[in-house]
Design a protein around this motif. Structure first.
Motif, PDB file in Angstrom:
ATOM      1  N   ASP A 182      -5.847  -0.776  -2.587  1.00 54.70           N
ATOM      2  CA  ASP A 182      -6.682  -0.827  -1.375  1.00 54.70           C
ATOM      3  C   ASP A 182      -7.189  -2.255  -1.139  1.00 54.70           C
ATOM      4  O   ASP A 182      -7.111  -2.785  -0.026  1.00 54.70           O
ATOM      5  CB  ASP A 182      -7.864   0.149  -1.551  1.00 54.70           C
ATOM      6  N   SER A 183      -7.655  -2.903  -2.215  1.00 56.04           N
ATOM      7  CA  SER A 183      -8.159  -4.283  -2.077  1.00 56.04           C
ATOM      8  C   SER A 183      -7.037  -5.228  -1.685  1.00 56.04           C
ATOM      9  O   SER A 183      -7.235  -6.137  -0.868  1.00 56.04           O
ATOM     10  CB  SER A 183      -8.768  -4.773  -3.397  1.00 56.04           C
ATOM     11  N   ASN A 226      -7.436   1.988  -6.092  1.00 57.93           N
ATOM     12  CA  ASN A 226      -8.482   1.083  -5.576  1.00 57.93           C
ATOM     13  C   ASN A 226      -7.996  -0.353  -5.532  1.00 57.93           C
ATOM     14  O   ASN A 226      -8.302  -1.094  -4.599  1.00 57.93           O
ATOM     15  CB  ASN A 226      -9.732   1.148  -6.459  1.00 57.93           C
ATOM     16  N   GLY A 230       0.756  -1.260   0.000  1.00 55.38           N
ATOM     17  CA  GLY A 230       0.000   0.000   0.000  1.00 55.38           C
ATOM     18  C   GLY A 230       0.779   1.297   0.000  1.00 55.38           C
ATOM     19  O   GLY A 230       0.165   2.370   0.054  1.00 55.38           O
ATOM     20  N   SER A 269      -5.785   5.130   0.054  1.00 56.15           N
ATOM     21  CA  SER A 269      -5.941   3.662   0.080  1.00 56.15           C
ATOM     22  C   SER A 269      -5.448   3.096   1.416  1.00 56.15           C
ATOM     23  O   SER A 269      -4.706   3.752   2.149  1.00 56.15           O
ATOM     24  CB  SER A 269      -5.120   3.008  -1.030  1.00 56.15           C
ATOM     25  N   THR A 270      -5.832   1.841   1.672  1.00 51.82           N
ATOM     26  CA  THR A 270      -5.351   1.146   2.869  1.00 51.82           C
ATOM     27  C   THR A 270      -3.921   0.670   2.634  1.00 51.82           C
ATOM     28  O   THR A 270      -3.568   0.306   1.514  1.00 51.82           O
ATOM     29  CB  THR A 270      -6.250  -0.103   3.106  1.00 51.82           C
ATOM     30  N   ARG A 304      -5.302   3.851   7.127  1.00 52.53           N
ATOM     31  CA  ARG A 304      -6.055   4.455   6.017  1.00 52.53           C
ATOM     32  C   ARG A 304      -6.540   5.840   6.433  1.00 52.53           C
ATOM     33  O   ARG A 304      -7.142   5.972   7.512  1.00 52.53           O
ATOM     34  CB  ARG A 304      -7.256   3.569   5.658  1.00 52.53           C
ATOM     35  N   SER A 305      -6.287   6.832   5.595  1.00 51.48           N
ATOM     36  CA  SER A 305      -6.732   8.211   5.840  1.00 51.48           C
ATOM     37  C   SER A 305      -6.481   8.669   7.270  1.00 51.48           C
ATOM     38  O   SER A 305      -7.395   9.157   7.945  1.00 51.48           O
ATOM     39  CB  SER A 305      -8.219   8.354   5.506  1.00 51.48           C
ATOM     40  N   VAL A 334      -1.431   4.876  -0.238  1.00 49.84           N
ATOM     41  CA  VAL A 334      -1.923   5.318   1.079  1.00 49.84           C
ATOM     42  C   VAL A 334      -1.949   6.854   1.160  1.00 49.84           C
ATOM     43  O   VAL A 334      -2.784   7.431   1.855  1.00 49.84           O
ATOM     44  CB  VAL A 334      -1.073   4.684   2.218  1.00 49.84           C
ATOM     45  N   SER A 360      -4.294  -4.551   0.043  1.00 43.91           N
ATOM     46  CA  SER A 360      -3.928  -4.358   1.458  1.00 43.91           C
ATOM     47  C   SER A 360      -4.974  -4.984   2.382  1.00 43.91           C
ATOM     48  O   SER A 360      -4.637  -5.598   3.390  1.00 43.91           O
ATOM     49  CB  SER A 360      -3.808  -2.869   1.788  1.00 43.91           C
ATOM     50  N   LYS A 361      -6.252  -4.816   2.022  1.00 40.43           N
ATOM     51  CA  LYS A 361      -7.317  -5.373   2.873  1.00 40.43           C
ATOM     52  C   LYS A 361      -7.233  -6.896   2.889  1.00 40.43           C
ATOM     53  O   LYS A 361      -7.361  -7.533   3.940  1.00 40.43           O
ATOM     54  CB  LYS A 361      -8.692  -4.913   2.387  1.00 40.43           C
ATOM     55  N   LYS A 368      -2.723  -1.571  10.193  1.00 37.75           N
ATOM     56  CA  LYS A 368      -3.410  -1.273   8.933  1.00 37.75           C
ATOM     57  C   LYS A 368      -3.708   0.210   9.028  1.00 37.75           C
ATOM     58  O   LYS A 368      -4.093   0.691  10.106  1.00 37.75           O
ATOM     59  CB  LYS A 368      -4.703  -2.110   8.865  1.00 37.75           C
TER      60      LYS A 368
END
Ligand SMILES: Nc1ncnc2c1ncn2[C@@H]1O[C@H](COP(=O)(O)OP(=O)(O)OP(=O)(O)O)[C@@H](O)[C@H]1O
Ligand SMILES: C[C@@](O)(CCO)CC(=O)[O-]
Ligand SMILES: [Mg+2]
Length: 387
Positions: A269-270, A266, A15, A23-24, A217-218, A19, A272-273, A215
């Protein structure tokens, strides 16, 4: 009166860069630290200067406190216990103070670190004379979060001697800050990172402050509890780069191709999740360790491909990827890229012989390899003594 603080570096498992754009990302601390000691002179020392010693680089900077007061009169008059950002005008005044020190051209990258020091010092300690000594086990500008470890250790040492935090100064062993004090250290360190990085997401200072695996994010963190061993080979390509320029480059590409880049962010982001779900899934669940490792390897390869799309890979990183692939090992850059360090997952069942072979081949290319322990402690402080 002396206090020491230490703060760890980090690896980003997934990420980086994305990030910065919301994004995560997933990061873990490593067992390599930056150490900052802060000592106030006693009156008989007759010392009215603020000194910064960068021991590893054999550099010492010194300013009479009267000079700092003259150039930065507004900083202390507007002192606030809450972390504040350095204005453009103040940044210019700080740059003048740094310029007076004639940093050798070959080490000019340190100027932003010295600027961050002057800002954090005057905001937290005002115009007091002191000696600050910095040493680090981290390679600078290599993607292992040296700037964040520097900002966090500095904020930790400066705050330890301020009224804003509550610490037991009689404890002469490494100790941790309380939860609300950690938040303050992290916020000041973010301000330091802003001066060094331009536009940090905050992930590096956050993982250095709190340690373990997170983890992010923002601006908000979730602490992760890893349920599987995660052994990473770190290869330092020794190709120097600068996080500020790389982050700015991705922002420029995003302005040129907003739609395409939003799909890239995006996808990251997926990734990292999914990575954080795998790492946290209970040990004896439906996936064996080997199956989990195979998924992580695939996610690392996908993340690396997307980092290439962002324009932050480098020929030397591609050399590391090709070399590790010969041994069927997956790799990705870590941190800002453009050179710096590359991560390679070492699966649990991988034989020692293969690790030795791949390491030898990477080192024969002039790279430096290490296996760092991940997920350790965050920032700590120690008063006096010699812990
Ligand atoms: N021990 C230190 N002493 C003084 N300045 C430091 C120190 N560590 C880092 N810095 C400052 O941080 C800069 C390097 O930060 P940069 O963000 O470019 O790389 P990094 O933090 O090592 O990697 P990444 O941000 O990708 O994790 C140095 O050029 C210097 O200005
Ligand atoms: C490149 C970046 O994503 C990570 C650097 O370690 C920058 C940041 O998040 O501040
Ligand atoms: Mg950095």
């Amino acid at each position: 009166m002396e206090v020491r603080a230490r703060a760890p570096g980090k690896i980003i498992l997934a990420g980086e860069h994305a990030v910065v754009h919301g994004s995560t990302a997933v990061a873990a601390s490593i067992d390599l630290c930056t150490y900052v000691s802060l000592r106030f002179p006693i009156p008989s020392d007759n010392d009215d200067s603020l000194k910064l010693q960068l021991k590893d680089m054999s550099l010492e900077f010194s300013w009479p406190v009267s000079r700092i007061k003259e150039v930065l009169p507004e900083v202390v008059s507007s002192l606030s216990p809450t972390p504040t950002s350095c204005s453009i005008e103040t940044m210019k005044s700080i740059a003048a103070l740094v310029e007076e020190q004639n940093i050798p051209e070959a080490k000019i990258g340190l100027a932003t670190g010295v600027s961050a020091f002057l800002w954090l010092y005057t905001c937290i300690q005002g115009y007091k004379p002191a000696t600050v000594v910095v040493t680090s086990e981290l390679p600078l500008g290599s993607g292992l979060g040296s700037s964040a470890a520097f900002s966090v250790a500095l904020s930790g040492a400066l705050l330890a001697f301020s009224d804003s935090v509550s610490l037991d100064m009689s404890r002469q062993e490494w100790s941790v800050f309380g939860e609300s004090d950690l938040e303050l250290v992290n916020k000041w360190a973010f301000e330091g990172e802003r001066i060094i990085h331009g536009k940090p997401s905050g992930i590096d200072n956050t993982v250095s402050t709190y340690g373990n695996m997170i983890k992010f994010r923002s601006g908000s963190l979730t602490r992760l509890k890893s349920n599987m061993p995660l052994r990473m080979l770190i290869t330092n390509t020794k190709v120097g780069r600068n996080t500020k320029a790389l982050v700015a480059g991705v922002s420029e590409r995003t302005l040129r191709h907003p739609d395409a880049m939003s799909f890239v962010f995006n996808a990251v982001d997926s990734i990292s999740k999914e990575l954080s779900t795998i790492i946290q899934s209970p040990a004896p669940d439906d996936l064996s360790i080997t199956e989990k490792e195979e998924k992580i390897e695939e996610l690392m390869e996908m993340n690396q491909g997307l980092l290439q799309c962002m324009g932050v890979s480098h020929a030397v990183i591609e050399t590391v990827l090709r070399t590790t692939l010969k041994y069927k090992l997956a790799s990705k850059l870590t941190g800002a890229g453009g050179g710096g360090c590359v991560l390679t997952l070492l699966p649990t069942l991988l034989s020692g012989t293969v690790v030795d072979k791949v390491t030898a081949e990477l080192e024969s290319c002039g790279f430096q390899c290490l296996i760092a322990a991940t997920g350790g402690k965050g920032v700590e402080v120690c008063f006096g003594g010699s812990a």
